[in-house]
Design a protein around this motif. Sequence first.
Motif, PDB file in Angstrom:
ATOM      1  N   LEU A  97      22.260  43.210  48.030  1.00  0.00           N
ATOM      2  CA  LEU A  97      22.342  43.023  46.583  1.00  0.00           C
ATOM      3  C   LEU A  97      23.389  43.959  45.996  1.00  0.00           C
ATOM      4  CD1 LEU A  97      18.513  43.025  45.785  1.00  0.00           C
ATOM      5  CD2 LEU A  97      20.008  41.019  45.990  1.00  0.00           C
ATOM      6  N   THR A  98      23.939  43.567  44.867  1.00  0.00           N
ATOM      7  CA  THR A  98      24.850  44.426  44.115  1.00  0.00           C
ATOM      8  C   THR A  98      24.567  44.264  42.632  1.00  0.00           C
ATOM      9  OG1 THR A  98      27.155  45.115  43.862  1.00  0.00           O
ATOM     10  CG2 THR A  98      26.743  42.744  43.902  1.00  0.00           C
ATOM     11  N   GLU A  99      24.952  45.255  41.875  1.00  0.00           N
ATOM     12  CA  GLU A  99      24.736  45.213  40.425  1.00  0.00           C
ATOM     13  C   GLU A  99      25.816  44.359  39.787  1.00  0.00           C
ATOM     14  OE1 GLU A  99      25.281  45.937  36.386  1.00  0.00           O
ATOM     15  OE2 GLU A  99      26.661  46.879  37.776  1.00  0.00           O
ATOM     16  N   TYR A 100      25.401  43.494  38.899  1.00  0.00           N
ATOM     17  CA  TYR A 100      26.345  42.645  38.171  1.00  0.00           C
ATOM     18  C   TYR A 100      25.781  42.400  36.786  1.00  0.00           C
ATOM     19  CZ  TYR A 100      29.433  38.755  37.053  1.00  0.00           C
ATOM     20  OH  TYR A 100      30.354  37.937  36.460  1.00  0.00           O
ATOM     21  N   ASN A 101      26.488  42.813  35.769  1.00  0.00           N
ATOM     22  CA  ASN A 101      26.036  42.662  34.385  1.00  0.00           C
ATOM     23  C   ASN A 101      24.617  43.181  34.170  1.00  0.00           C
ATOM     24  OD1 ASN A 101      28.447  41.573  33.506  1.00  0.00           O
ATOM     25  ND2 ASN A 101      27.808  39.466  33.849  1.00  0.00           N
ATOM     26  N   GLY A 102      24.322  44.318  34.770  1.00  0.00           N
ATOM     27  CA  GLY A 102      23.033  44.951  34.564  1.00  0.00           C
ATOM     28  C   GLY A 102      21.896  44.428  35.416  1.00  0.00           C
ATOM     29  N   LEU A 137      31.948  42.796  45.323  1.00  0.00           N
ATOM     30  CA  LEU A 137      31.881  44.191  45.753  1.00  0.00           C
ATOM     31  C   LEU A 137      33.194  44.885  45.425  1.00  0.00           C
ATOM     32  CD1 LEU A 137      30.048  43.663  49.157  1.00  0.00           C
ATOM     33  CD2 LEU A 137      29.088  44.507  47.004  1.00  0.00           C
ATOM     34  N   VAL A 138      33.462  44.998  44.132  1.00  0.00           N
ATOM     35  CA  VAL A 138      34.666  45.665  43.642  1.00  0.00           C
ATOM     36  C   VAL A 138      34.252  46.702  42.599  1.00  0.00           C
ATOM     37  CG1 VAL A 138      36.191  43.692  44.079  1.00  0.00           C
ATOM     38  CG2 VAL A 138      35.015  43.875  41.886  1.00  0.00           C
ATOM     39  N   GLY A 139      35.203  47.496  42.186  1.00  0.00           N
ATOM     40  CA  GLY A 139      34.911  48.474  41.148  1.00  0.00           C
ATOM     41  C   GLY A 139      33.946  49.557  41.589  1.00  0.00           C
ATOM     42  N   GLY A 140      34.041  49.983  42.843  1.00  0.00           N
ATOM     43  CA  GLY A 140      33.176  51.047  43.352  1.00  0.00           C
ATOM     44  C   GLY A 140      31.860  50.569  43.949  1.00  0.00           C
ATOM     45  N   ALA A 144      28.323  51.127  48.265  1.00  0.00           N
ATOM     46  CA  ALA A 144      26.871  50.963  48.378  1.00  0.00           C
ATOM     47  C   ALA A 144      26.526  49.887  49.411  1.00  0.00           C
ATOM     48  CB  ALA A 144      26.263  50.602  47.026  1.00  0.00           C
ATOM     49  N   ALA A 145      27.428  48.938  49.624  1.00  0.00           N
ATOM     50  CA  ALA A 145      27.188  47.863  50.589  1.00  0.00           C
ATOM     51  C   ALA A 145      27.463  48.309  52.013  1.00  0.00           C
ATOM     52  CB  ALA A 145      28.047  46.649  50.248  1.00  0.00           C
ATOM     53  N   ALA A 146      27.875  49.560  52.203  1.00  0.00           N
ATOM     54  CA  ALA A 146      28.081  50.082  53.554  1.00  0.00           C
ATOM     55  C   ALA A 146      26.742  50.323  54.253  1.00  0.00           C
ATOM     56  CB  ALA A 146      28.883  51.369  53.509  1.00  0.00           C
ATOM     57  N   ARG A 147      25.674  50.374  53.485  1.00  0.00           N
ATOM     58  CA  ARG A 147      24.318  50.530  54.044  1.00  0.00           C
ATOM     59  C   ARG A 147      23.744  49.134  54.293  1.00  0.00           C
ATOM     60  NH1 ARG A 147      19.104  50.469  52.220  1.00  0.00           N
ATOM     61  NH2 ARG A 147      17.684  51.931  53.224  1.00  0.00           N
ATOM     62  N   TYR A 148      23.290  48.899  55.529  1.00  0.00           N
ATOM     63  CA  TYR A 148      22.736  47.586  55.847  1.00  0.00           C
ATOM     64  C   TYR A 148      21.475  47.321  55.033  1.00  0.00           C
ATOM     65  CZ  TYR A 148      25.616  47.374  60.101  1.00  0.00           C
ATOM     66  OH  TYR A 148      26.643  47.335  60.990  1.00  0.00           O
TER      67      TYR A 148
END
Length: 168
Positions: A97-102, A137-140, A144-148
């Motif tokens: 998962l990644t953060e997107y628009n909160g 997965l941009v903007g830093g 965080a996605a380096a962790r499986y």
Amino acid sequence: FLRVHKPRVVIMAPPCKMFCSMVHCFGKKWKNFAAMMKCGLRTAYIGAAVAKFQISNGNHFIAENPARSGRWKLKCWRQLFAELPHSTIDQCMYGLLTEYNGALIPAKKPSAFMTNCPDVAAELGRRCDKTHPHGQLVGGRASAAARYPDGLCQAICRGLQRHVARMK
């Protein structure tokens, strides 16, 4: 280390920074680009040597890097690709998962895996089923996605458990 401890499995997921396409577009402007690339190449060659050492000693390895990483294009890894099972997965299917628009939403992150353990290889093949949107997965957010994600770790462990059970 390998000769002394003889690990049954070595998992390798070296930093991909020097082999991503963005670095090759913009990284050459960095003062220490040449030194960083030399270090990245050394890591890649050592990884391939570790894989070959594990194979020659009847042990196993699992190697991972982004699917489009330039690391896989190096001759030492292309030779292994020609001989061993490899697959590309989309980590969104394993819970990345990644953060997107909160909000947290799936991140696709196509990743290539190579292993000489067929039971692990059998667990690593899920591609995106296209039932969800993806966050970039941009903007830093890539670090965080380096962790499986847990689901990917569980899949690798399931494959290793099945392999150990068959070897008894």
